[in-house]
Design an enzyme around this catalytic site. Structure first.
Site, mmCIF file in Angstrom:
data_model
loop_
_atom_site.group_PDB
_atom_site.id
_atom_site.type_symbol
_atom_site.label_atom_id
_atom_site.label_comp_id
_atom_site.label_asym_id
_atom_site.label_seq_id
_atom_site.Cartn_x
_atom_site.Cartn_y
_atom_site.Cartn_z
ATOM 1 N N SER A 182 0.801 -1.221 0.000
ATOM 2 C CA SER A 182 0.000 0.000 0.000
ATOM 3 C C SER A 182 0.833 1.269 0.000
ATOM 4 O O SER A 182 0.404 2.289 -0.527
ATOM 5 C CB SER A 182 -0.958 -0.007 1.191
ATOM 6 O OG SER A 182 -0.244 -0.117 2.407
ATOM 7 N N HIS A 210 -5.204 -2.959 -3.043
ATOM 8 C CA HIS A 210 -4.815 -2.018 -4.102
ATOM 9 C C HIS A 210 -4.667 -2.684 -5.466
ATOM 10 O O HIS A 210 -4.146 -2.074 -6.396
ATOM 11 C CB HIS A 210 -3.515 -1.307 -3.723
ATOM 12 C CG HIS A 210 -3.673 -0.456 -2.503
ATOM 13 N ND1 HIS A 210 -4.179 0.827 -2.556
ATOM 14 C CD2 HIS A 210 -3.448 -0.728 -1.196
ATOM 15 C CE1 HIS A 210 -4.233 1.317 -1.329
ATOM 16 N NE2 HIS A 210 -3.796 0.397 -0.484
ATOM 17 N N LYS A 240 -11.633 0.859 -2.192
ATOM 18 C CA LYS A 240 -10.618 1.575 -2.975
ATOM 19 C C LYS A 240 -11.090 1.672 -4.428
ATOM 20 O O LYS A 240 -11.956 2.481 -4.708
ATOM 21 C CB LYS A 240 -9.267 0.929 -2.753
ATOM 22 C CG LYS A 240 -8.811 1.356 -1.343
ATOM 23 C CD LYS A 240 -7.700 0.687 -0.718
ATOM 24 C CE LYS A 240 -7.585 1.251 0.707
ATOM 25 N NZ LYS A 240 -6.784 0.443 1.591
HETATM 26 C C1 LIG Z 1 -6.882 0.121 2.950
HETATM 27 C C2 LIG Z 1 -6.322 -1.193 3.232
HETATM 28 C C3 LIG Z 1 -6.988 -2.091 4.066
HETATM 29 C C4 LIG Z 1 -8.214 -1.700 4.839
HETATM 30 O O1 LIG Z 1 -9.345 -1.698 4.053
HETATM 31 P P1 LIG Z 1 -10.598 -0.812 4.512
HETATM 32 O O2 LIG Z 1 -11.719 -1.362 3.714
HETATM 33 O O3 LIG Z 1 -10.256 0.600 4.204
HETATM 34 O O4 LIG Z 1 -10.769 -1.038 5.981
HETATM 35 C C5 LIG Z 1 -6.470 -3.348 4.194
HETATM 36 N N1 LIG Z 1 -5.329 -3.705 3.592
HETATM 37 C C6 LIG Z 1 -4.657 -2.874 2.795
HETATM 38 C C7 LIG Z 1 -3.411 -3.341 2.131
HETATM 39 C C8 LIG Z 1 -5.116 -1.579 2.609
HETATM 40 O O5 LIG Z 1 -4.428 -0.737 1.841
#
Ligand SMILES: *Cc1c(COP(=O)(O)O)cnc(C)c1O
Length: 383
Positions: A182, A210, A240
């Site tokens: 991330s 991602h 995302k």
């Molecule tokens: C954003 C993210 C999460 C968390 O997901 P949410 O739905 O925002 O709680 C988990 N793992 C990674 C790698 C992330 O970037």
């Protein structure tokens, strides 16, 4: 002052001194990747809304229809009365996209990870984690009593050595990694990880927050490899590229049955609301059919990297490592004055000494905006 306030102030003091106190700025996100801070319109290069689906008319309309038809909230946990038929439909769609027997939808990606991992690992087990993995993979692991070991980022020789020394003393082994990291945007070596996992009777879990929607024809990081690596636990988020909210796990039927029976962050929390569920379904419709559109964020990231003379990125995330926290935050302020929203990322989100500007690219960034961004970075000596 109460002892509680004194405690809070004492804890904050060193963080303020190190420039690590966090500020949550009011920011209104508008259509087409723009944002408003106060009166200032900014072009955002730090959002995870890679496909601009948070504002896609078909997706927002699906959310509105779901509210009109089914209401604003979901009323209860999925195990009580909150399991709307739309959630079951979403699970079937996710399983189909990821090529698994079944799936389980959670109310966020974070909740997914803190529910899945403790359902699968306990005191007699071992968890191997890439040191750059997302905070919620660590959080989920620390809710188990398993032996947790970190391997150096993507260092398969290190992981092989740790497995060789430690795997045999434990009942089950779990290997956890981001699919796309991330804060660095690089891809995990899922091909080597899957071979290593299968050879050593470990279960591989990838967090593809991602990857979904933006690489591998929209199917995520696993589809960047040929042959497709065996990943029995494929987790991700709906918040995302899908532009909605929620998390998921795609896996075999017995695993999903166990998760639905055991994962505390599924059982003891309120289900995803109908609007978020419907939005995610509408987003999947587009991801499954419009592959050209899904390629745009990566294309834009590659254009930027080329202009900025950075290595060719594997994902729409492009970090520029600055190092010191203060300098990073200063650069972020300069960029904001120039009309670009790029948040500085600092410890503990990243390791001390590796604070960075993290640029993310979306489908609706204009080539001219990307060129202007690169020019401004050069002008201020940031790259
Ligand atoms: C954003 C993210 C999460 C968390 O997901 P949410 O739905 O925002 O709680 C988990 N793992 C990674 C790698 C992330 O970037």
């Amino acid at each position: 002052m109460t002892s509680l306030d004194a405690f809070a102030e004492k804890k904050l003091k060193p963080l303020i001194e190190q420039g690590l106190k966090r500020h949550i700025h009011v920011t209104t996100r508008t259509a087409k990747g723009h944002a408003l801070r106060g009166e200032r319109p900014l072009i955002s290069f730090c959002c995870n809304d890679y496909l601009n689906f948070t504002h896609h008319p078909k997706i927002t309309q699906a959310a509105k229809n779901a509210i009109d038809q089914y209401g604003a909230g979901s009323g209860a946990s999925r195990l009580i009365t909150g399991n709307h038929p739309l959630i079951n439909e979403l699970e079937q769609r996710l399983a189909r996209l990821k090529g698994t027997e079944d799936a389980c939808v959670f109310s966020s990606g974070y909740l997914a990870n803190i529910g899945i991992i403790p359902s699968l690992a306990g005191a007699q087990d071992i968890i191997f984690i890439d040191e750059f993995s997302h905070a919620c993979l660590r959080a989920g692991s620390s809710l188990t009593q398993a032996h947790m070991v970190f391997y150096r980022h993507k260092d398969m020789a290190h992981l092989r050595d740790l497995i060789g020394r430690l795997r045999k003393g434990h009942r089950n082994g779990l290997i956890l990694t981001d699919g796309v990291f991330s804060m660095d945007g690089d891809l995990a070596p899922l091909d080597e990880l899957s071979v290593l996992a299968d050879k050593n009777n470990c279960w591989l879990m990838s967090d593809d927050a991602h990857g979904l929607g933006v690489i591998g024809n929209g199917k995520g990081s696993r589809h960047m490899f040929d042959p497709l690596p065996h990943i029995p636990l494929q987790m991700g988020t709906l918040s995302k590229a899908l532009g909605s909210f929620g998390g998921y796990l795609c896996a075999s039927r017995p695993v999903i049955d166990l998760i639905k029976t055991r994962a505390r962050s599924l059982i003891y929390t309120t289900a995803l609301p109908p609007a978020s569920t419907a939005a995610a379904l509408a987003a999947l419709d587009i991801i499954e059919t419009d592959h050209d559109y899904c390629r745009l964020p990566l294309e834009n990231a590659r254009l930027f990297a080329q202009l900025a003379r950075l290595p060719k990125p594997d994902s729409p995330i492009v970090p520029v490592i600055i190092g010191p926290t203060a300098k990073t935050m200063h650069f972020a302020e300069i960029l904001e004055k120039e009309g670009f929203l790029v948040t500085g990322i600092r410890p503990p989100t990243v390791a001390p000494g590796t604070a960075r500007l993290r640029f993310t690219f979306s489908a609706c960034h204009q080539k001219s905006d990307i060129r202007a961004l690169a020019t401004v970075l050069k002008k201020h000596g940031i790259i």
